[in-house]
Design a protein around this motif. Structure first.
Motif, PDB file in Angstrom:
ATOM      1  N   THR A  15      -7.049  34.647   2.187  1.00  0.00           N
ATOM      2  CA  THR A  15      -7.878  34.578   2.492  1.00  0.00           C
ATOM      3  C   THR A  15      -9.148  34.438   1.594  1.00  0.00           C
ATOM      4  OG1 THR A  15      -7.093  34.450   5.033  1.00  0.00           O
ATOM      5  CG2 THR A  15     -10.107  33.963   4.540  1.00  0.00           C
ATOM      6  N   GLN A  16      -9.218  35.712   1.248  1.00  0.00           N
ATOM      7  CA  GLN A  16     -10.515  36.113   0.323  1.00  0.00           C
ATOM      8  C   GLN A  16      -9.667  35.202  -0.876  1.00  0.00           C
ATOM      9  OE1 GLN A  16     -12.859  36.977   0.927  1.00  0.00           O
ATOM     10  NE2 GLN A  16     -12.584  37.418   2.834  1.00  0.00           N
ATOM     11  N   ALA A  17      -7.947  35.419  -1.931  1.00  0.00           N
ATOM     12  CA  ALA A  17      -7.917  35.068  -2.528  1.00  0.00           C
ATOM     13  C   ALA A  17      -7.747  33.600  -3.157  1.00  0.00           C
ATOM     14  CB  ALA A  17      -5.777  35.194  -3.156  1.00  0.00           C
ATOM     15  N   LYS A  18      -8.301  32.920  -1.676  1.00  0.00           N
ATOM     16  CA  LYS A  18      -7.973  31.363  -2.813  1.00  0.00           C
ATOM     17  C   LYS A  18      -9.878  30.858  -1.835  1.00  0.00           C
ATOM     18  CE  LYS A  18      -4.033  30.259   0.795  1.00  0.00           C
ATOM     19  NZ  LYS A  18      -3.808  30.029   2.826  1.00  0.00           N
ATOM     20  N   ARG A  19     -10.490  31.032  -1.319  1.00  0.00           N
ATOM     21  CA  ARG A  19     -11.594  31.347  -1.912  1.00  0.00           C
ATOM     22  C   ARG A  19     -12.609  31.225  -3.423  1.00  0.00           C
ATOM     23  NH1 ARG A  19     -15.647  34.522  -2.569  1.00  0.00           N
ATOM     24  NH2 ARG A  19     -18.277  34.424  -1.875  1.00  0.00           N
ATOM     25  N   LEU A  20     -11.905  32.349  -3.916  1.00  0.00           N
ATOM     26  CA  LEU A  20     -12.353  33.439  -5.128  1.00  0.00           C
ATOM     27  C   LEU A  20     -11.023  32.104  -6.141  1.00  0.00           C
ATOM     28  CD1 LEU A  20     -11.440  37.253  -4.429  1.00  0.00           C
ATOM     29  CD2 LEU A  20     -13.577  35.739  -5.056  1.00  0.00           C
ATOM     30  N   ALA A  21     -10.935  32.128  -6.168  1.00  0.00           N
ATOM     31  CA  ALA A  21      -9.788  30.765  -7.090  1.00  0.00           C
ATOM     32  C   ALA A  21     -10.608  29.649  -7.055  1.00  0.00           C
ATOM     33  CB  ALA A  21      -8.407  30.634  -6.922  1.00  0.00           C
ATOM     34  N   GLU A  22     -10.986  29.036  -5.336  1.00  0.00           N
ATOM     35  CA  GLU A  22     -11.613  28.475  -5.581  1.00  0.00           C
ATOM     36  C   GLU A  22     -13.272  28.402  -6.326  1.00  0.00           C
ATOM     37  OE1 GLU A  22     -14.092  24.626  -2.301  1.00  0.00           O
ATOM     38  OE2 GLU A  22     -12.317  26.290  -1.677  1.00  0.00           O
ATOM     39  N   LEU A 111      -8.743  46.333  -0.103  1.00  0.00           N
ATOM     40  CA  LEU A 111      -8.860  45.677   1.244  1.00  0.00           C
ATOM     41  C   LEU A 111      -8.268  47.116   2.815  1.00  0.00           C
ATOM     42  CD1 LEU A 111      -8.865  41.917   1.622  1.00  0.00           C
ATOM     43  CD2 LEU A 111     -10.663  43.067   0.306  1.00  0.00           C
ATOM     44  N   MET A 112      -9.412  47.462   2.897  1.00  0.00           N
ATOM     45  CA  MET A 112      -8.789  48.415   4.300  1.00  0.00           C
ATOM     46  C   MET A 112      -8.875  48.486   5.910  1.00  0.00           C
ATOM     47  SD  MET A 112      -8.208  50.456   1.770  1.00  0.00           S
ATOM     48  CE  MET A 112      -8.279  52.755   2.583  1.00  0.00           C
ATOM     49  N   ILE A 113      -8.016  49.131   6.138  1.00  0.00           N
ATOM     50  CA  ILE A 113      -7.861  48.462   7.366  1.00  0.00           C
ATOM     51  C   ILE A 113      -7.488  49.233   8.072  1.00  0.00           C
ATOM     52  CG2 ILE A 113      -6.250  46.538   6.962  1.00  0.00           C
ATOM     53  CD1 ILE A 113      -7.753  45.002   9.224  1.00  0.00           C
ATOM     54  N   ASP A 114      -6.762  49.053   9.766  1.00  0.00           N
ATOM     55  CA  ASP A 114      -5.953  50.505  10.047  1.00  0.00           C
ATOM     56  C   ASP A 114      -4.878  49.022  10.922  1.00  0.00           C
ATOM     57  OD1 ASP A 114      -7.069  49.393  12.604  1.00  0.00           O
ATOM     58  OD2 ASP A 114      -8.796  51.007  12.437  1.00  0.00           O
ATOM     59  N   GLU A 115      -3.980  50.269  11.120  1.00  0.00           N
ATOM     60  CA  GLU A 115      -2.837  49.801  11.421  1.00  0.00           C
ATOM     61  C   GLU A 115      -2.951  49.027  12.524  1.00  0.00           C
ATOM     62  OE1 GLU A 115       0.859  51.563  11.784  1.00  0.00           O
ATOM     63  OE2 GLU A 115       0.659  52.722   9.932  1.00  0.00           O
ATOM     64  N   GLU A 116      -3.559  49.276  13.724  1.00  0.00           N
ATOM     65  CA  GLU A 116      -4.124  48.862  14.960  1.00  0.00           C
ATOM     66  C   GLU A 116      -4.717  47.363  15.215  1.00  0.00           C
ATOM     67  OE1 GLU A 116      -7.208  49.532  19.405  1.00  0.00           O
ATOM     68  OE2 GLU A 116      -6.275  50.973  17.737  1.00  0.00           O
ATOM     69  N   GLU A 117      -5.403  46.838  14.206  1.00  0.00           N
ATOM     70  CA  GLU A 117      -6.056  45.856  13.675  1.00  0.00           C
ATOM     71  C   GLU A 117      -5.069  44.822  13.368  1.00  0.00           C
ATOM     72  OE1 GLU A 117      -9.220  43.017  13.086  1.00  0.00           O
ATOM     73  OE2 GLU A 117      -8.777  44.873  14.503  1.00  0.00           O
ATOM     74  N   PHE A 168     -12.354  48.836  -6.775  1.00  0.00           N
ATOM     75  CA  PHE A 168     -13.064  48.453  -5.549  1.00  0.00           C
ATOM     76  C   PHE A 168     -12.829  47.946  -3.974  1.00  0.00           C
ATOM     77  CE2 PHE A 168     -16.701  45.687  -3.613  1.00  0.00           C
ATOM     78  CZ  PHE A 168     -17.587  46.517  -3.457  1.00  0.00           C
ATOM     79  N   LYS A 169     -12.882  49.476  -3.145  1.00  0.00           N
ATOM     80  CA  LYS A 169     -12.527  49.206  -1.985  1.00  0.00           C
ATOM     81  C   LYS A 169     -13.714  48.649  -1.248  1.00  0.00           C
ATOM     82  CE  LYS A 169      -9.359  53.224  -2.582  1.00  0.00           C
ATOM     83  NZ  LYS A 169      -8.541  54.954  -1.692  1.00  0.00           N
ATOM     84  N   ILE A 170     -13.291  47.797   0.266  1.00  0.00           N
ATOM     85  CA  ILE A 170     -13.415  46.574   0.922  1.00  0.00           C
ATOM     86  C   ILE A 170     -13.157  47.733   2.546  1.00  0.00           C
ATOM     87  CG2 ILE A 170     -14.635  44.812   1.595  1.00  0.00           C
ATOM     88  CD1 ILE A 170     -14.777  44.085  -1.629  1.00  0.00           C
ATOM     89  N   VAL A 176     -15.377  37.958   7.624  1.00  0.00           N
ATOM     90  CA  VAL A 176     -14.602  37.011   5.963  1.00  0.00           C
ATOM     91  C   VAL A 176     -15.519  37.170   5.713  1.00  0.00           C
ATOM     92  CG1 VAL A 176     -13.928  34.914   5.344  1.00  0.00           C
ATOM     93  CG2 VAL A 176     -12.516  35.568   7.350  1.00  0.00           C
ATOM     94  N   GLU A 177     -16.729  36.473   5.706  1.00  0.00           N
ATOM     95  CA  GLU A 177     -18.204  36.153   5.064  1.00  0.00           C
ATOM     96  C   GLU A 177     -18.372  37.202   4.826  1.00  0.00           C
ATOM     97  OE1 GLU A 177     -17.403  35.406   7.937  1.00  0.00           O
ATOM     98  OE2 GLU A 177     -16.889  32.774   7.581  1.00  0.00           O
ATOM     99  N   GLU A 178     -19.083  38.600   5.378  1.00  0.00           N
ATOM    100  CA  GLU A 178     -19.090  39.827   4.771  1.00  0.00           C
ATOM    101  C   GLU A 178     -18.656  40.523   4.021  1.00  0.00           C
ATOM    102  OE1 GLU A 178     -21.303  41.762   8.977  1.00  0.00           O
ATOM    103  OE2 GLU A 178     -19.099  42.167   8.466  1.00  0.00           O
ATOM    104  N   ILE A 179     -16.794  40.206   3.665  1.00  0.00           N
ATOM    105  CA  ILE A 179     -16.129  40.817   2.636  1.00  0.00           C
ATOM    106  C   ILE A 179     -16.660  39.732   1.429  1.00  0.00           C
ATOM    107  CG2 ILE A 179     -13.579  40.813   1.765  1.00  0.00           C
ATOM    108  CD1 ILE A 179     -12.897  41.570   5.368  1.00  0.00           C
ATOM    109  N   ALA A 180     -16.529  38.095   1.321  1.00  0.00           N
ATOM    110  CA  ALA A 180     -16.726  37.233   0.271  1.00  0.00           C
ATOM    111  C   ALA A 180     -17.908  38.108   0.249  1.00  0.00           C
ATOM    112  CB  ALA A 180     -16.460  36.226   1.114  1.00  0.00           C
ATOM    113  N   THR A 181     -19.249  38.498   0.750  1.00  0.00           N
ATOM    114  CA  THR A 181     -20.471  38.710  -0.037  1.00  0.00           C
ATOM    115  C   THR A 181     -20.203  40.146  -0.486  1.00  0.00           C
ATOM    116  OG1 THR A 181     -21.676  37.274   1.711  1.00  0.00           O
ATOM    117  CG2 THR A 181     -22.735  38.974   0.452  1.00  0.00           C
TER     118      THR A 181
END
Length: 202
Positions: A15-22, A111-117, A168-170, A176-181
């Protein structure tokens, strides 16, 4: 702009890669998409990797590095790229450095995220897509295998790129918007810290 997105399967890299590419007018190079297209076309490469992908296994280093090397040599990647799904091992990272030569990476975003999510996201994606539209590797059993492979093979890349001052860890559980920003702010900081001559090659 030469950027790598790291993170476990389902973290939202695509999702983030497509946005950044554009936004930056560079190609989004998803090794998963490339390999799935080969499988769909029933090419020799597709036949080689099909069973591994269905089982949630990683494609061997030499094969995937060759695929990425050929893709980076295409004209549209001359001014940069967003890599999603590669490198996945230290060996692949070293191979990429050899291909890039004097062209350094802009940054590596993890992108850091736990297994449950992650499992919740995969299950939601499967429900939304419907049984006919679910990818062969979009299920909890395969995700567990992919996560195990990620932990063993890919997580060491964090230390690899941290040592090079690129990581750089996020928080990948943010919207999606917060990560993009957050990514945009980080890239802006990088550009501001570079001499104008270096920015011309972005």
């Amino acid at each position: 702009m030469r950027l790598i997105l790291l993170g476990p399967p389902g973290a939202g890299k695509g999702t983030q890669a497509k946005r950044l590419a554009e936004r930056h007018q560079v190609p989004h190079l998803s090794t998963g998409d490339i390999l799935r297209s080969e499988v769909k076309a029933a090419s020799e490469l597709g036949r080689q990797v099909d069973s591994k992908m269905r089982a949630g296994e990683l494609v061997d280093d030499d094969t995937i590095s060759s695929v990425v090397d050929r893709r980076l040599a295409q004209p549209d990647a001359a001014n940069g790229f967003i890599l999603d799904g590669y490198p996945r091992t230290i060996r692949q990272a070293n191979a990429l450095e050899g291909v890039l030569g004097s062209q350094s990476l802009t940054a590596v975003v993890e992108l850091m995220i736990d297994e449950e999510e992650l499992f919740a996201r995969i299950e939601a994606r499967a429900r939304e897509a419907g049984s006919a539209g679910v990818r062969a590797d979009d299920n909890s059993g395969t995700l567990r295998k992919r996560l195990a492979a990620f932990i063993k093979e890919t997580q060491p890349l964090s230390a690899f790129y941290k040592h090079r001052g690129l990581l750089f860890k996020i928080d990948g559980s943010a919207s999606v918007e917060e990560i993009a920003t957050t990514i945009d702010d980080h890239l802006t900081d990088i550009r501001a810290s570079q001499p104008s001559a270096a920015r011309k090659g972005e």
